[in-house]
Design a protein around this motif. Structure first.
Motif, PDB file in Angstrom:
ATOM      1  N   ALA A  19       0.825  -1.207   0.000  1.00  0.00           N
ATOM      2  CA  ALA A  19       0.000   0.000   0.000  1.00  0.00           C
ATOM      3  C   ALA A  19       0.859   1.258   0.000  1.00  0.00           C
ATOM      4  CB  ALA A  19      -0.934  -0.007   1.204  1.00  0.00           C
ATOM      5  N   ALA A  20       1.975   1.210   0.719  1.00  0.00           N
ATOM      6  CA  ALA A  20       2.865   2.377   0.774  1.00  0.00           C
ATOM      7  C   ALA A  20       3.479   2.661  -0.589  1.00  0.00           C
ATOM      8  CB  ALA A  20       3.957   2.156   1.817  1.00  0.00           C
ATOM      9  N   VAL A  21       3.888   1.600  -1.303  1.00  0.00           N
ATOM     10  CA  VAL A  21       4.460   1.789  -2.640  1.00  0.00           C
ATOM     11  C   VAL A  21       3.433   2.427  -3.573  1.00  0.00           C
ATOM     12  CG1 VAL A  21       5.355   0.622  -4.676  1.00  0.00           C
ATOM     13  CG2 VAL A  21       6.115  -0.093  -2.406  1.00  0.00           C
ATOM     14  N   TYR A  22       2.236   1.889  -3.595  1.00  0.00           N
ATOM     15  CA  TYR A  22       1.210   2.427  -4.487  1.00  0.00           C
ATOM     16  C   TYR A  22       0.782   3.830  -4.074  1.00  0.00           C
ATOM     17  CZ  TYR A  22       0.797  -1.953  -7.032  1.00  0.00           C
ATOM     18  OH  TYR A  22       1.059  -3.038  -7.824  1.00  0.00           O
ATOM     19  N   ARG A  23       0.805   4.115  -2.770  1.00  0.00           N
ATOM     20  CA  ARG A  23       0.472   5.466  -2.324  1.00  0.00           C
ATOM     21  C   ARG A  23       1.474   6.472  -2.868  1.00  0.00           C
ATOM     22  NH1 ARG A  23       0.954   8.157   3.664  1.00  0.00           N
ATOM     23  NH2 ARG A  23       0.016  10.160   3.107  1.00  0.00           N
ATOM     24  N   ALA A  24       2.768   6.116  -2.813  1.00  0.00           N
ATOM     25  CA  ALA A  24       3.792   7.008  -3.352  1.00  0.00           C
ATOM     26  C   ALA A  24       3.568   7.255  -4.841  1.00  0.00           C
ATOM     27  CB  ALA A  24       5.181   6.423  -3.111  1.00  0.00           C
ATOM     28  N   ILE A  25       3.214   6.204  -5.560  1.00  0.00           N
ATOM     29  CA  ILE A  25       2.986   6.335  -7.009  1.00  0.00           C
ATOM     30  C   ILE A  25       1.789   7.227  -7.298  1.00  0.00           C
ATOM     31  CG2 ILE A  25       2.291   5.069  -9.083  1.00  0.00           C
ATOM     32  CD1 ILE A  25       3.952   2.686  -7.976  1.00  0.00           C
ATOM     33  N   HIS A  26       0.674   6.975  -6.614  1.00  0.00           N
ATOM     34  CA  HIS A  26      -0.571   7.662  -6.946  1.00  0.00           C
ATOM     35  C   HIS A  26      -0.656   9.079  -6.394  1.00  0.00           C
ATOM     36  CE1 HIS A  26      -2.404   4.332  -9.038  1.00  0.00           C
ATOM     37  NE2 HIS A  26      -2.154   3.517  -8.032  1.00  0.00           N
ATOM     38  N   THR A  27       0.141   9.396  -5.380  1.00  0.00           N
ATOM     39  CA  THR A  27       0.084  10.754  -4.822  1.00  0.00           C
ATOM     40  C   THR A  27       1.294  11.596  -5.204  1.00  0.00           C
ATOM     41  OG1 THR A  27       1.120  10.109  -2.714  1.00  0.00           O
ATOM     42  CG2 THR A  27      -1.287   9.936  -2.861  1.00  0.00           C
ATOM     43  N   MET A 138      19.357   3.991 -24.984  1.00  0.00           N
ATOM     44  CA  MET A 138      19.051   3.279 -23.751  1.00  0.00           C
ATOM     45  C   MET A 138      19.707   3.926 -22.531  1.00  0.00           C
ATOM     46  SD  MET A 138      16.858   1.094 -24.602  1.00  0.00           S
ATOM     47  CE  MET A 138      16.698   0.404 -22.956  1.00  0.00           C
ATOM     48  N   ASP A 139      20.795   4.660 -22.746  1.00  0.00           N
ATOM     49  CA  ASP A 139      21.402   5.378 -21.619  1.00  0.00           C
ATOM     50  C   ASP A 139      20.493   6.503 -21.138  1.00  0.00           C
ATOM     51  OD1 ASP A 139      21.798   6.799 -23.980  1.00  0.00           O
ATOM     52  OD2 ASP A 139      23.812   7.487 -23.451  1.00  0.00           O
ATOM     53  N   LEU A 140      19.850   7.188 -22.081  1.00  0.00           N
ATOM     54  CA  LEU A 140      18.898   8.242 -21.719  1.00  0.00           C
ATOM     55  C   LEU A 140      17.688   7.652 -20.999  1.00  0.00           C
ATOM     56  CD1 LEU A 140      19.007  10.315 -25.021  1.00  0.00           C
ATOM     57  CD2 LEU A 140      20.111  10.895 -22.853  1.00  0.00           C
ATOM     58  N   HIS A 141      17.188   6.524 -21.516  1.00  0.00           N
ATOM     59  CA  HIS A 141      16.043   5.874 -20.871  1.00  0.00           C
ATOM     60  C   HIS A 141      16.406   5.452 -19.447  1.00  0.00           C
ATOM     61  CE1 HIS A 141      14.490   6.132 -24.814  1.00  0.00           C
ATOM     62  NE2 HIS A 141      14.889   4.962 -25.274  1.00  0.00           N
ATOM     63  N   SER A 142      17.614   4.943 -19.271  1.00  0.00           N
ATOM     64  CA  SER A 142      18.057   4.526 -17.945  1.00  0.00           C
ATOM     65  C   SER A 142      18.099   5.712 -16.985  1.00  0.00           C
ATOM     66  CB  SER A 142      19.439   3.875 -18.031  1.00  0.00           C
ATOM     67  OG  SER A 142      19.417   2.704 -18.820  1.00  0.00           O
ATOM     68  N   THR A 143      18.560   6.853 -17.470  1.00  0.00           N
ATOM     69  CA  THR A 143      18.641   8.042 -16.624  1.00  0.00           C
ATOM     70  C   THR A 143      17.265   8.503 -16.185  1.00  0.00           C
ATOM     71  OG1 THR A 143      20.671   8.707 -17.783  1.00  0.00           O
ATOM     72  CG2 THR A 143      19.555  10.391 -16.478  1.00  0.00           C
ATOM     73  N   VAL A 144      16.294   8.396 -17.072  1.00  0.00           N
ATOM     74  CA  VAL A 144      14.926   8.770 -16.696  1.00  0.00           C
ATOM     75  C   VAL A 144      14.389   7.829 -15.614  1.00  0.00           C
ATOM     76  CG1 VAL A 144      12.556   9.003 -17.547  1.00  0.00           C
ATOM     77  CG2 VAL A 144      14.452   9.886 -18.899  1.00  0.00           C
ATOM     78  N   CYS A 145      14.790   6.562 -15.655  1.00  0.00           N
ATOM     79  CA  CYS A 145      14.402   5.646 -14.573  1.00  0.00           C
ATOM     80  C   CYS A 145      14.948   6.143 -13.234  1.00  0.00           C
ATOM     81  CB  CYS A 145      14.930   4.236 -14.854  1.00  0.00           C
ATOM     82  SG  CYS A 145      14.082   3.359 -16.186  1.00  0.00           S
ATOM     83  N   ALA A 146      16.154   6.692 -13.234  1.00  0.00           N
ATOM     84  CA  ALA A 146      16.726   7.247 -12.003  1.00  0.00           C
ATOM     85  C   ALA A 146      15.901   8.425 -11.510  1.00  0.00           C
ATOM     86  CB  ALA A 146      18.179   7.660 -12.239  1.00  0.00           C
ATOM     87  N   VAL A 147      15.421   9.240 -12.434  1.00  0.00           N
ATOM     88  CA  VAL A 147      14.573  10.377 -12.056  1.00  0.00           C
ATOM     89  C   VAL A 147      13.291   9.882 -11.395  1.00  0.00           C
ATOM     90  CG1 VAL A 147      13.265  12.358 -12.915  1.00  0.00           C
ATOM     91  CG2 VAL A 147      15.527  11.842 -13.878  1.00  0.00           C
ATOM     92  N   GLN A 148      12.681   8.855 -11.961  1.00  0.00           N
ATOM     93  CA  GLN A 148      11.448   8.324 -11.381  1.00  0.00           C
ATOM     94  C   GLN A 148      11.687   7.740  -9.995  1.00  0.00           C
ATOM     95  OE1 GLN A 148       8.457   8.710 -12.160  1.00  0.00           O
ATOM     96  NE2 GLN A 148       7.167   6.921 -11.863  1.00  0.00           N
TER      97      GLN A 148
END
Length: 232
Positions: A19-27, A138-148
């Motif tokens: 629930a905590a993981v999904y709360r972080a995502i949805h809020t 793919m390096d750019l995509h990986s960096t965006v994963c870090a941002v998320q």
């Protein structure tokens, strides 16, 4: 069951943890004008950056770097670069949208106690990187994963994050002195916030709405609705 020392069980989280993981995502929200002046504690900032550093990256190349910006003079220069680009951006929209665009607050560069620039080093890992052999980006995509990762960790810590994307690439390069092989990916404003919008601010202000998920799911081929495929 014997378990290798470098493995751990892959079962689901507990109901509370899930629930905590999904709360972080949805809020999670893109914060622009709700920043408080309180500084971010160093241990909190380190945890957020550690979360970003644990993002998935193709070939484990970890192409990111993090430029922590606190200096008021640097923030002011970045804010001026944003203002120039934002005036240009406003003229790109049709007149009926331009007034609403101009009324939106799209950054908190000087209000946020801390700015963070996430970059991608396109030379990281060498000329040939596992998993990047056929898609250089793919390096750019990986960096965006870090941002998320960073954004969700910040939400869990009670830290608001705003992504400012309206810049000329050359302005950020000039201000921060990036070499040619380093690409600025995300300019983020971070700070404590007292409250968040219940829905994304652009939805609250009438700029756009979240699309229905079912309209975005296809089955096996582009354009085949998953629901229709399931019913045949």
């Amino acid at each position: 069951m014997d378990t290798s020392p470098d493995l751990f069980p892959a079962g689901p989280f507990s109901e509370t943890e899930r629930a905590a993981v999904y709360r972080a995502i949805h809020t999670r929200r893109d914060v622009r004008g709700q920043f408080l002046p309180d500084p971010i504690a160093l241990d909190v900032l380190h945890r957020i950056l550690e979360a970003a550093h644990h993002a998935p990256s193709v070939g484990l190349m970890q192409p990111w770097n993090f430029v922590v910006v606190r200096d008021a003079a640097v923030k002011a220069e970045v804010a001026r670069a944003f203002d120039t680009a934002n005036r240009e951006a406003a003229e790109m929209f049709p007149p009926r949208r331009r007034a609403l665009y101009s009324s939106l607050k799209l950054e908190g560069i000087e209000q946020a106690p801390l700015n963070l620039l996430v970059t991608c080093d396109r030379s990281r890992g060498g000329k040939v990187v596992l998993g990047r052999t056929h898609d250089r980006d793919m390096d750019l995509h990986s960096t965006v994963c870090a941002v998320q990762n960073l954004w969700l960790a910040a939400r869990a810590e009670g830290i608001g994050v705003g992504w400012v994307s309206i810049f000329r690439d050359g302005d950020l390069r000039r201000i921060f002195g990036f070499p040619d092989h380093v690409v600025p990916v995300a300019y983020l404003c971070l700070g404590h916030v007292a409250e968040l919008h219940s829905e994304p601010e652009l939805q609250v202000r009438g700029w756009a709405r979240r699309l229905p998920l079912d309209d975005l799911i296809f089955a096996d081929r582009w354009g085949v609705p998953a629901g229709a495929a399931a019913s045949t």
